[in-house]
Write an enzyme that holds these catalytic residues in place. Structure first.
Site, PDB file in Angstrom:
ATOM      1  N   LYS A   9       7.938  -3.630   4.514  1.00 14.86           N
ATOM      2  CA  LYS A   9       6.670  -3.042   5.160  1.00 14.86           C
ATOM      3  C   LYS A   9       5.656  -2.572   4.691  1.00 14.86           C
ATOM      4  O   LYS A   9       5.233  -2.579   3.789  1.00 14.86           O
ATOM      5  CB  LYS A   9       7.674  -1.987   6.348  1.00 14.86           C
ATOM      6  CG  LYS A   9       8.022  -0.466   5.810  1.00 14.86           C
ATOM      7  CD  LYS A   9       6.391   0.498   5.261  1.00 14.86           C
ATOM      8  CE  LYS A   9       7.102   1.370   4.806  1.00 14.86           C
ATOM      9  NZ  LYS A   9       5.165   2.444   4.320  1.00 14.86           N
ATOM     10  N   ASP A 132      11.479   6.364   6.869  1.00  9.34           N
ATOM     11  CA  ASP A 132      11.328   4.962   7.152  1.00  9.34           C
ATOM     12  C   ASP A 132      12.851   4.714   7.380  1.00  9.34           C
ATOM     13  O   ASP A 132      12.448   3.115   7.750  1.00  9.34           O
ATOM     14  CB  ASP A 132      10.713   4.674   5.943  1.00  9.34           C
ATOM     15  CG  ASP A 132       9.290   5.042   5.569  1.00  9.34           C
ATOM     16  OD1 ASP A 132       8.370   5.095   6.442  1.00  9.34           O
ATOM     17  OD2 ASP A 132       8.718   4.619   4.473  1.00  9.34           O
TER      18      ASP A 132
END
Length: 284
Positions: A9, A132
């Site tokens: 990401k 995350d």
């Protein structure tokens, strides 16, 4: 055997709003998953066995082991798994590889052991592991708030191409903590930057001027060699360069695949560790 992908990401925006009373920081961030993925394979076993094809990856120092232990405590006591990880996301790079693998572990064990937890429950467990991890339960484009536990899916971006440059910089084990320690009052923002980016995304566009990472200035101060890599990225043809998460990876996003390929090849010719990947939609 069950096989799952764990994508990397980048943070298109990353704001810290304030320091909370519980010691965590209140975050507001728009995150985008990428096609650079680790691959996790699960098969039944009598005991827990974890291995990787990367000689530098250590299970005992990763969120993967913590995810297995947490899920075993909640659902799989006495059960085993043979888990193998094909690592493609660079270690300690700011691309979220450890968190993504942890999320894949929760999803994989949920299926392998037949626990039947809904996604919201897996996201709760993920929040116990790291900020995350909940995002990687859905992937795609999403807004992350709180300390990471609140994730709202956003409209999927039209496919874009990302060129990643991973600097050869030795990072301290507490890299992220060091960045947080160097935040000061002027580092905090209201969330308006992410709101502006959200408005752009909902209109089907991405404005580079709305991209932001609170850690960028701090990282370039703490790790001055980053400036050299940024300059070489510019020389390769990039014109908007951003820090990925807590770094040290730098990235640029482009709509033009040919231009992305040119930048990527220019970096490779200079001997850099570079990747050419695309944005990804939501995970199944």
């Amino acid at each position: 055997m069950l096989t799952l992908l764990a994508p990397a990401k980048v943070n298109l925006s990353l704001e810290v709003l304030y320091r909370r009373n519980d010691g965590y920081h209140e975050l507001r961030s728009i995150i985008q998953s990428l096609s650079l993925c680790d691959r996790l394979s699960f098969s039944p076993a009598k005991t827990v066995q974890i291995s990787s094809d990367s000689p530098d990856w250590q299970a005992e120092h990763s969120l993967v082991s913590k995810a297995v232990a947490l899920f075993s405590e909640k659902c799989g006591q006495g059960r085993g798994v043979n888990l193998t990880i094909a690592k493609r996301i660079p270690l300690v790079s700011g691309l979220g590889g450890d968190s993504s693998c942890a999320a894949a572990v929760l999803k994989g064990l949920n299926k392998l052991w037949g626990c039947g937890y809904p996604r919201w429950r897996l996201m709760e467990l993920g929040a116990e592991l790291g900020s995350d991890v909940p995002f990687f339960m859905m992937g795609g484009t999403a807004m992350m708030e709180g300390r990471g536990e609140t994730v709202t899916p956003l409209p999927t971006l039209n496919q874009m191409w990302a060129v990643l440059l991973v600097p050869e910089i030795e990072m301290p084990p507490d890299k992220t903590a060091a960045l947080y320690r160097n935040l000061h009052a002027d580092s905090f923002s209201s969330g308006e930057i992410s709101d502006k980016l959200l408005e752009d995304i909902c209109q089907g566009k991405l404005s580079y001027s709305s991209c932001f990472n609170v850690f960028e200035k701090i990282a370039f101060t703490l790790f001055p060699d980053l400036a050299k890599y940024r300059w070489q990225f510019l020389e390769a043809g990039a014109y908007q360069i951003f820090l990925a998460g807590a770094g040290p990876t730098l990235f640029t996003l482009l709509k033009d695949k040919n231009m992305a390929e040119k930048i990527y090849h220019n970096l490779c010719q200079k001997g850099h560790q570079a990747y050419l990947v695309s944005t990804l939609g939501p995970l199944d």
